[in-house]
Each structure stands twice: as structure tokens, then as C-alpha cells.
Scaffold this active site. Structure first.
Site, PDB file in Angstrom:
ATOM      1  CG  HIS A 140      -4.458   1.551  -5.752  1.00  0.00           C
ATOM      2  ND1 HIS A 140      -5.104   0.331  -5.641  1.00  0.00           N
ATOM      3  CD2 HIS A 140      -3.149   1.258  -5.980  1.00  0.00           C
ATOM      4  CE1 HIS A 140      -4.217  -0.647  -5.805  1.00  0.00           C
ATOM      5  NE2 HIS A 140      -3.031  -0.120  -6.007  1.00  0.00           N
ATOM      6  NE  ARG A 149       2.430   0.751   4.415  1.00  0.00           N
ATOM      7  CZ  ARG A 149       2.252   0.697   3.086  1.00  0.00           C
ATOM      8  NH1 ARG A 149       2.695  -0.336   2.400  1.00  0.00           N
ATOM      9  NH2 ARG A 149       1.653   1.669   2.459  1.00  0.00           N
ATOM     10  CD  GLU A 206      -2.624  -3.348  -9.614  1.00  0.00           C
ATOM     11  OE1 GLU A 206      -2.524  -3.314  -8.382  1.00  0.00           O
ATOM     12  OE2 GLU A 206      -1.700  -2.995 -10.368  1.00  0.00           O
ATOM     13  CD  GLU A 208      -2.024   0.019 -13.391  1.00  0.00           C
ATOM     14  OE1 GLU A 208      -1.134   0.661 -13.979  1.00  0.00           O
ATOM     15  OE2 GLU A 208      -1.795  -0.813 -12.488  1.00  0.00           O
ATOM     16  CG  ASP A 240      -0.055  -4.096 -13.213  1.00  0.00           C
ATOM     17  OD1 ASP A 240       0.587  -5.057 -13.638  1.00  0.00           O
ATOM     18  OD2 ASP A 240       0.274  -3.453 -12.192  1.00  0.00           O
ATOM     19  CB  THR A 356      -4.805   0.384  -9.074  1.00  0.00           C
ATOM     20  OG1 THR A 356      -3.972  -0.739  -9.304  1.00  0.00           O
ATOM     21  CG2 THR A 356      -6.247  -0.051  -8.963  1.00  0.00           C
TER      22      THR A 356
HETATM   23 MN    MN Z   1      -0.309  -1.619 -11.259  1.00  0.00          MN
END
Ligand code: MN
Length: 422
Positions: A140, A149, A206, A208, A240, A356
Site C-alpha cells: 500500500h 511522489r 480502506e 483494514e 477507514d 490499508t
Molecule cells: Mn487508513
């Protein structure tokens, strides 16, 4: 050996094939019915076993539980009694539910104690004082780093030295089935000079798993990786929810804020660490030498198969991702050791989400951001519809289960529907 985990146990309560709740699971939760205010229960097959009934009728005598411990809106007081007490209750409930036990089965009033799941409404299992979200899946973090990036330096230099995390918002954690309104906020479109205000256009989930702590520690005290599991009561699935456009504009330099704190959804049953014992596994090899306080011994990951389904308004649920909790680079022991190494104190009912959980292949990515590569590769649904992100009316459903030696234990559903912005 925990007796309640014996794969050969069978219950006199019918457990349908593929159920998340065979006798080897026995997770704790809070439920209410038309007639009962919220109380504690244990899941078995398609039923909820009322712990208040068991306690008040002497079935749990000898464990040393205070009166009224299960007759509460939250499990916090019970959770605070620690893992050993919970283990005693789980072992006793397991005895009562065994096919060869007549104690409860022979009680003509047992129907009062055993309530069909379709008649209950699950509640938040604990009051959550604090919520922390980690960022512990290498896949992730690499995907997000590549997108935002630089693919060549996707992981920041700290990532393999510490389990990166941030403090989330506890007040907006809700139980499965609670709808979530699409958040509004500041969004800066790529070609614009100024931000605009409006509903998020990049609503995401997300995938999780979160652990819940069962003890208070003092300020200044640290928990070692070796001690960490004494403080972990159990696990829930955790969505999330994330508004990627709000997040992207706001997150530098202090991390997620309004892009995350409008809501998180958990599954209602706390699957105990005891129940997960048979499903331990080794985690990924940590390729960078860690500092001594992050070293650990033995298998600290868990083989929990995870799935994400998307259900458009009026349509059928479609699986859009399959992942596994075992992919976590940083394990829960390391997360808790790192969290407390500076003297930060734990509280009972705190929730610590994994971050995640993405696996190595694109079908195992744990967010729309990754599955559609920030909207560049929309998902095709069987109906012909496309999804770049989550639309109003969509329901996102997380599920998770472990399977071994003919035993399958699961978490139940963690679902939430996205409603239009207010
Ligand atoms: Mn999260």
C-alpha cells in the site's frame, strides 16, 4: 492449548456451512432487540447468546464476574478485566454449547438466551477512547508513494525503520450498517490555482483490521513486543473511509485530517486473540535491521483472508478485492511497542487500525485509489457501470475469515452505505 479452539468441537446449535461463527470462534459483541436494551452477547451460528441471561442464571458462576458486567451499553468494563477473564468466559460458553452438554440445551428456557441474529441490532462493542491508524502494508505504501511522489523512491526513508501512523478521530467510528454522508471540504483541482469547496469527488474505502486494547498503562511506561499481546483483547474489521481529494490538499505537513475523520466503520463482533491463535503465521521478511525495541520472536502475523465487495444501489454485491492480513510488514506487537516507546499510555477500548492492507497483485489492493490507480483505470462492474471512486448509494462491504483444519472463523460483515452530502 486453548480448549475452546479444538477443531473437533461441535455445537448443539446449528451452524450453517460457511458461517463466520462456529463454536471455535465465540466473539463478543453488544446487541439490542425490540425488547432488550443493549447488552453483551456471543455469536454462535445464526444466533446471539445473551451473556446477561447466562450470568444471572448461574451459568458463569465461579469465574468471578461482578454483577451487571454484561448488562451495559459497552464491553469496556468486561474488556478491562483482561484476556484471562475473557478466556474463562469463552471456555465456559464453549462448554455450554458443546453437542454433548445438556446444561443449557436441556433448559426449556434456553430460547430466551438464544436470539436469532435477524432479530438483533448490533451496536458499537466498545466505547473507543482513542483511535490510531498505522500505515503498515509495504504494498500500500509503495503504491501510494508511486502515485503521489516517485515510483523510484516510493517508500520514504523512515518507512522500514518504524511503523508509521497518525492519531485518528475516535468519535466518528461507527458500527457496521451505519450510513455515512459524503464529506464536503476543500478540494484543489489539478489545473486550478485556488481550492474550491464542495462534496468529495474521490470517496474511497480502506480495507483494514484493527485491534482493541484491554489495559490501562501509565504515562511514561512502554510495552515491549514480548508483552504486547497481553494488552490486545481482539480484532475487528475496519473501513477507514477516505476522501482522497480532501486528503491530498490538506495532508502536508501533518498528515490526514478532514479527509479521514468524518467516519470509520467497524464490524460488530470482537474476535478474540485467543480465537485467532491457530491462524498465526510468519509475516514478510523485514529487509532492514530494526532497532532493538522493535525486534520480536515467533510468528506474529495472522492468516486472515479479506475481501471487499461493492454493492451499487439496487444491485448485487460484487467482489472488487481479495487480500490477506498476513501481508502486513509491521506486526501488531511492533505497532504497540512503537506506539508506547515514548511513554504514551494505553486505554481500555483503544482502537489501533493496521493501515490499508494491500497484497502484491492488483486484485488484492485495499482501496479504490490503488484499484483504479487514482481513477486512471476504472473498475468495470458486471452491470456495465464503471467506478473510479465510490458513488452515492454504493455500499462497501468488508469481510474476513480464517480457515484451517476444517474450521472457518470469521468477523461478520463490516458494511456502510455512502449517502449524498448534506
Ligand atoms: Mn487508513
Amino acid at each position: 492449548m486453548i480448549k475452546a479452539n479444538d477443531p473437533f468441537l461441535k455445537s448443539w446449535v446449528e451452524v450453517p456451512a460457511g458461517s463466520d461463527f462456529p463454536i471455535q470462534n465465540l466473539p463478543f459483541g453488544i446487541f439490542k432487540t425490540r425488547y432488550l436494551s443493549p447488552v453483551a452477547g456471543v455469536a454462535i451460528g445464526d444466533y446471539v447468546l445473551d451473556l446477561v441471561y447466562l450470568h444471572e442464571n448461574g451459568y458463569l458462576d465461579g469465574i468471578g464476574l461482578p454483577p451487571g458486567i454484561f448488562n451495559q451499553k459497552y464491553l469496556n468494563d468486561f474488556v478491562a478485566m483482561g484476556r484471562k477473564k475473557a478466556r474463562q468466559v469463552r471456555e465456559r460458553v464453549s462448554e455450554l454449547l458443546r453437542v454433548d452438554s445438556d446444561e443449557l440445551k436441556g433448559n426449556p428456557a434456553r430460547e430466551i438466551a438464544l436470539i436469532p441474529m435477524r432479530e438483533v441490532q448490533m451496536q458499537m462493542p466498545v466505547r473507543v477512547p482513542n483511535y490510531t491508524d498505522f500505515y503498515s502494508s509495504e504494498e500500500h505504501a509503495t503504491n501510494v508513494g508511486s502515485m503521489f511522489r516517485d515510483p523510484k523512491n516510493a517508500l520514504l526513508p523512515n518507512w522500514k525503520h518504524l511503523p508509521v501512523g497518525y492519531h485518528g478521530r475516535a468519535s466518528s467510528i461507527v458500527v457496521s450498517g451505519t450510513p455515512i454522508h459524503r464529506p464536503k471540504g476543500q478540494i484543489k483541482l489539478p489545473d486550478a490555482e485556488q481550492p474550491v469547496f464542495g462534496p468529495s469527488r474521490k470517496m474511497d474505502f480502506e480495507l483494514e483490521v484493527a485491534f482493541i486494547t484491554c489495559s490501562e498503562t501509565k504515562l511514561g511506561q512502554s510495552v515491549s513486543t514480548a508483552e504486547a499481546e497481553n494488552h490486545i483483547f481482539g480484532f475487528v474489521l475496519f473501513n477507514d473511509w477516505s476522501a482522497r481529494d480532501i486528503q491530498q490538499w490538506e495532508y502536508v505537513p501533518l498528515g490526514p485530517f478532514l479527509g479521514k475523520n468524518f467516519g470509520s466503520t467497524i464490524s460488530p463482533w470482537i474476535v478474540t486473540l485467543d480465537a485467532l491463535e491457530p491462524f498465526r503465521t510468519e509475516g514478510p521478511i523485514q529487509t532492514s535491521e530494526v532497532l532493538p525495541y522493535l525486534k520480536f520472536n515467533g510468528p506474529k502475523n495472522f492468516d486472515i483472508k479479506l475481501g471487499v465487495l461493492l454493492q451499487p444501489e439496487g444491485g448485487e454485491p460484487v467482489t472488487i478485492s481479495r487480500s490477506n492480513f498476513k501481508h502486513m510488514y509491521w506486526n501488531v506487537n511492533q505497532q504497540l511497542a512503537h506506539h508506547t516507546i515514548n511513554g504514551c499510555n494505553l486505554q481500555v477500548g483503544d482502537m489501533y487500525a493496521s493501515g490499508t492492507i494491500s497484497g502484491p497483485d492488483p486484485g488484492s489492493y485495499g482501496s479504490m485509489l490503488e484499484l483504479t490507480w487514482n481513477g486512471a483505470k476504472p473498475l468495470q462492474l458486471p452491470t456495465g457501470a464503471e467506478r473510479r471512486f465510490i458513488e452515492d448509494g454504493d455500499t462497501v462491504i468488508l469481510n474476513g475469515y480464517c480457515e484451517k483444519d476444517g474450521v472457518r472463523i470469521g468477523f461478520g460483515s463490516c458494511q456502510g452505505k455512502i449517502l449524498p452530502a448534506i
